[in-house]
Enzyme design. Structure first.
Site, PDB file in Angstrom:
ATOM      1  N   THR A  44       0.840  -1.199   0.000  1.00 44.67           N
ATOM      2  CA  THR A  44       0.000   0.000   0.000  1.00 44.67           C
ATOM      3  C   THR A  44       0.872   1.245   0.000  1.00 44.67           C
ATOM      4  O   THR A  44       1.750   1.394   0.847  1.00 44.67           O
ATOM      5  CB  THR A  44      -0.914   0.052   1.236  1.00 44.67           C
ATOM      6  OG1 THR A  44      -0.115   0.038   2.420  1.00 44.67           O
ATOM      7  CG2 THR A  44      -1.897  -1.112   1.247  1.00 44.67           C
ATOM      8  N   GLU A  98      -4.009   4.635   2.743  1.00 48.01           N
ATOM      9  CA  GLU A  98      -3.110   3.729   2.018  1.00 48.01           C
ATOM     10  C   GLU A  98      -3.795   3.285   0.735  1.00 48.01           C
ATOM     11  O   GLU A  98      -4.927   2.831   0.777  1.00 48.01           O
ATOM     12  CB  GLU A  98      -2.837   2.463   2.829  1.00 48.01           C
ATOM     13  CG  GLU A  98      -2.351   2.670   4.238  1.00 48.01           C
ATOM     14  CD  GLU A  98      -2.221   1.331   4.971  1.00 48.01           C
ATOM     15  OE1 GLU A  98      -1.966   0.296   4.337  1.00 48.01           O
ATOM     16  OE2 GLU A  98      -2.394   1.349   6.196  1.00 48.01           O
TER      17      GLU A  98
END
Ligand code: ADP
Ligand code: RBF
Ligand code: MG
Length: 167
Positions: A44, A98
């Protein structure tokens, strides 16, 4: 394909992006806590504070879908899933976002410019009895995002001016 959650619908949100969407987010990719999401197969890209500040404070925590571009003008637009959450280390005053880009990259891109068009909400954040269950739901989020973004009103937004204007 890995196991996905068969109980979840693959299409979410209205046929057309609806207020408060889209959110246009720009910033840079920063280091996260290195909790090993890459090892889980789900890296992420963590968003910088300037990007985080672009989310309205009333924005629900949870999982969103949309499009993303890494390094404006040089790169393709990809589908993405994004997790928006509160970071308990900052007494719930600081959120974190993220983005998992739905594409396999050969290298890291820390420090890169990132632009995201957030188009819909998938689900609230949850707690899981095991890592396996979390991974299963994230893989399902990826399928939900792909399907949901294929609808014409969403698909055309990969050509949004956000992705063609110089920074
Ligand atoms: P961190 O805790 O530092 O965010 P991660 O394990 O989440 O570490 O890995 C994130 C990094 O992996 C991103 O900052 C980016 O440089 C790289 N990366 C490679 N492929 C992807 C992808 N498909 N989506 C998001 N990040 C990716
Ligand atoms: N973490 C949770 O604790 N609960 C969640 O429901 C959750 N959903 C996520 C959905 C997506 C699409 C992504 C990319 C991450 C999600 N995470 C969730 C965060 C995940 O735990 C995090 O990426 C790792 O802890 C690495 O920082
Ligand atoms: Mg990360």
């Amino acid at each position: 394909m890995d196991h996905i959650n068969p109980d979840r619908p693959l299409l979410v949100g209205p046929e057309t992006p609806t207020a408060p969407f889209p959110y246009k987010i720009t910033g840079t990719v920063v280091k996260g806590y290195g909790r090993g999401s890459r090892e889980l197969g789900i890296p992420t890209a963590n968003l910088s504070d300037e990007a985080l500040d672009l989310f309205p404070s009333e924005c629900n925590t949870g999982v969103y879908y949309g499009f993303v571009q890494i390094n404006a003008l040089k790169s393709t637009v990809y589908p993405m899933v994004m997790s928006l959450g509160w970071n308990p280390y900052y007494q719930n005053e600081k959120r974190s976002a993220e983005v998992h880009v739905i594409h396999e990259f050969p290298d890291d891109f820390y420090g890169a410019d990132i632009r995201a068009l957030v188009l819909g909400f998938i689900r609230p954040e949850q707690n899981y009895p095991s890592l396996r269950d979390l991974i299963c739901d994230i893989k399902t989020d990826v399928e939900v995002a792909k399907h949901s973004l294929q609808r014409p009103a969403y698909d055309q937004l990969q050509y949004d001016s956000l992705f063609t204007t110089p920074s």
